[in-house]
Scaffold this motif. Structure first.
Motif, short mmCIF file in Angstrom:
data_model
loop_
_atom_site.label_atom_id
_atom_site.label_comp_id
_atom_site.label_asym_id
_atom_site.label_seq_id
_atom_site.Cartn_x
_atom_site.Cartn_y
_atom_site.Cartn_z
N ASP A 87 0.83 -1.08 -0.01
CA ASP A 87 -0.06 0.03 0.10
C ASP A 87 0.86 1.14 0.08
OD1 ASP A 87 -2.23 -1.64 2.41
OD2 ASP A 87 -2.40 -1.35 0.16
N THR A 88 2.07 1.11 0.14
CA THR A 88 3.12 2.14 0.25
C THR A 88 2.88 2.92 -1.25
OG1 THR A 88 4.52 1.25 1.55
CG2 THR A 88 5.52 2.95 0.17
N ALA A 89 2.76 4.11 -1.23
CA ALA A 89 2.30 4.87 -2.47
C ALA A 89 2.01 6.55 -1.96
CB ALA A 89 1.28 4.47 -3.17
N ILE A 90 2.19 7.23 -2.86
CA ILE A 90 1.55 8.69 -2.66
C ILE A 90 0.24 8.62 -3.07
CG2 ILE A 90 1.82 11.00 -3.57
CD1 ILE A 90 4.63 10.55 -4.31
N TYR A 91 -0.50 8.90 -2.34
CA TYR A 91 -2.11 8.97 -2.45
C TYR A 91 -2.61 10.27 -2.89
CZ TYR A 91 -2.31 4.30 -0.75
OH TYR A 91 -2.26 3.04 -0.28
N TYR A 92 -3.45 10.40 -4.10
CA TYR A 92 -3.97 11.79 -4.42
C TYR A 92 -5.46 11.63 -4.72
CZ TYR A 92 0.70 12.34 -6.61
OH TYR A 92 2.04 12.34 -6.83
N CYS A 93 -5.92 12.64 -4.12
CA CYS A 93 -7.50 12.91 -4.05
C CYS A 93 -7.64 13.60 -5.42
CB CYS A 93 -8.14 13.39 -2.81
SG CYS A 93 -7.88 15.01 -2.61
N TYR A 94 -9.06 13.44 -5.84
CA TYR A 94 -9.36 14.08 -7.07
C TYR A 94 -11.12 14.61 -6.82
CZ TYR A 94 -11.88 10.28 -9.03
OH TYR A 94 -12.77 9.19 -9.11
N LEU A 95 -11.52 15.61 -7.71
CA LEU A 95 -12.91 15.89 -7.77
C LEU A 95 -13.21 16.13 -9.19
CD1 LEU A 95 -14.08 18.81 -7.80
CD2 LEU A 95 -13.62 18.58 -5.27
N ASP A 96 -14.26 15.92 -9.78
CA ASP A 96 -14.49 16.38 -11.16
C ASP A 96 -15.94 17.58 -11.00
OD1 ASP A 96 -14.43 12.92 -12.47
OD2 ASP A 96 -13.03 14.44 -12.10
N TRP A 97 -15.68 18.39 -11.50
CA TRP A 97 -16.31 19.64 -11.31
C TRP A 97 -16.36 20.56 -12.70
CZ3 TRP A 97 -20.29 21.23 -9.00
CH2 TRP A 97 -20.69 22.55 -9.10
N VAL A 98 -17.79 20.76 -13.35
CA VAL A 98 -17.86 21.34 -14.45
C VAL A 98 -16.77 21.12 -15.58
CG1 VAL A 98 -18.26 23.68 -15.55
CG2 VAL A 98 -18.42 23.27 -12.99
N GLY A 99 -16.61 19.53 -15.90
CA GLY A 99 -15.93 19.19 -17.01
C GLY A 99 -14.49 19.19 -16.84
N ARG A 100 -13.89 19.45 -15.55
CA ARG A 100 -12.66 19.32 -15.14
C ARG A 100 -12.30 18.53 -14.05
NH1 ARG A 100 -8.76 24.95 -14.11
NH2 ARG A 100 -6.98 23.41 -13.48
N ARG A 101 -11.18 17.96 -14.06
CA ARG A 101 -10.74 17.12 -12.99
C ARG A 101 -9.57 18.10 -12.09
NH1 ARG A 101 -10.09 10.78 -12.84
NH2 ARG A 101 -12.31 11.11 -12.72
N TYR A 102 -9.91 17.96 -10.71
CA TYR A 102 -9.01 18.87 -9.89
C TYR A 102 -8.33 17.51 -9.00
CZ TYR A 102 -11.40 22.94 -11.35
OH TYR A 102 -12.17 23.92 -11.92
N TRP A 103 -7.10 17.98 -8.61
CA TRP A 103 -6.29 16.94 -7.80
C TRP A 103 -5.80 17.80 -6.39
CZ3 TRP A 103 -5.62 12.00 -9.16
CH2 TRP A 103 -6.11 11.55 -10.61
N GLY A 104 -5.53 16.78 -5.74
CA GLY A 104 -4.86 17.29 -4.56
C GLY A 104 -3.40 17.06 -4.67
N GLN A 105 -2.60 17.75 -3.62
CA GLN A 105 -1.19 17.86 -3.90
C GLN A 105 -0.45 16.37 -3.71
OE1 GLN A 105 -2.98 18.50 -1.09
NE2 GLN A 105 -1.53 18.35 0.72
N GLY A 106 -1.12 15.48 -2.99
CA GLY A 106 -0.71 14.10 -2.72
C GLY A 106 -0.13 14.03 -1.40
N THR A 107 -0.35 12.91 -0.86
CA THR A 107 0.31 12.67 0.47
C THR A 107 0.79 11.31 0.51
OG1 THR A 107 -0.39 12.65 2.86
CG2 THR A 107 -2.11 11.63 1.38
N GLN A 108 2.21 11.11 1.26
CA GLN A 108 2.87 9.85 1.17
C GLN A 108 2.40 9.18 2.25
OE1 GLN A 108 5.54 8.72 -0.83
NE2 GLN A 108 5.15 7.00 0.07
N VAL A 109 2.27 7.80 2.00
CA VAL A 109 1.75 6.82 2.76
C VAL A 109 2.91 5.55 3.02
CG1 VAL A 109 0.30 4.83 3.50
CG2 VAL A 109 -0.85 7.13 2.84
N THR A 110 3.54 5.48 3.76
CA THR A 110 4.63 4.42 3.87
C THR A 110 4.49 3.34 4.96
OG1 THR A 110 6.20 6.14 3.08
CG2 THR A 110 7.17 4.06 3.96
N VAL A 111 4.51 2.13 4.42
CA VAL A 111 4.02 1.03 5.38
C VAL A 111 5.42 0.36 5.49
CG1 VAL A 111 2.56 -0.94 5.77
CG2 VAL A 111 1.72 0.83 4.60
N PHE A 112 6.05 0.29 6.62
CA PHE A 112 7.17 -0.36 6.85
C PHE A 112 7.36 -1.26 8.24
CE2 PHE A 112 9.19 1.70 10.27
CZ PHE A 112 8.44 2.69 10.68
N SER A 113 8.01 -2.52 8.23
CA SER A 113 8.23 -3.32 9.15
C SER A 113 9.42 -2.98 9.93
CB SER A 113 8.03 -4.59 8.72
OG SER A 113 8.92 -5.16 8.01
#
Length: 113
Positions: A87-113
Motif C-alpha cells: 500500500d506504500t504510495a503517494i495518494y492523490y484525491c480528485y474531484l470532477d467539477w464542470v468538466g474538469r478534474r482537480y487534484w490534491g497535492q498528494g500525501t505519502q503513505v509508507t508502510v514499513f516493518s
C-alpha cells in the motif's frame, strides 16, 4: 477549486491511517470524487471513488479501505486499515467539477516493518 490533503505518514503493517481531502471553492453537489495512488515505478491506480451510484473501492483494497464523505464540509476521507507494504504510495484525491478534474497535492503513505 482547491483540494488539500492530509493524514499520510509512516505506519507498520497491520496499522491504520485516515486520509482527508478538503475541497474549497464555489462548488456544490459534487458526485464524482475519489482517490488514486502511485507507487514508485508503477502507474497511477484508482483506489476508491464516488459516483452517482455511491462509493466503491478497488479489489486490491476491498475489505480494508473505506471511502466516505462529509457533504457539509466538502471533504472526503479514505480510511485505510490492515495496511500492507504494497500500500506504500503517494495518494492523490480528485474531484470532477464542470468538466474538469482537480487534484490534491498528494500525501505519502509508507508502510514499513
Amino acid at each position: 477549486v482547491q483540494l488539500v490533503e492530509s493524514g499520510g505518514g509512516l505506519v507498520q503493517p497491520g496499522g491504520s491511517l485516515r486520509l482527508s481531502c478538503a475541497a474549497s471553492g464555489d462548488i456544490f453537489s459534487i458526485n464524482f470524487m475519489g482517490w488514486y495512488r502511485q507507487a514508485p515505478g508503477k502507474e497511477r491506480e484508482l483506489v476508491a471513488q464516488f459516483t452517482r451510484d455511491g462509493g466503491a473501492v478497488s479489489d486490491s483494497v476491498k475489505g480494508r479501505f473505506t471511502i466516505s464523505r462529509d457533504y457539509d464540509r466538502n471533504t472526503q476521507y479514505l480510511q485505510m486499515n490492515s495496511l500492507k507494504a504494497e500500500d506504500t504510495a503517494i495518494y492523490y484525491c480528485y474531484l470532477d467539477w464542470v468538466g474538469r478534474r482537480y487534484w490534491g497535492q498528494g500525501t505519502q503513505v509508507t508502510v514499513f516493518s
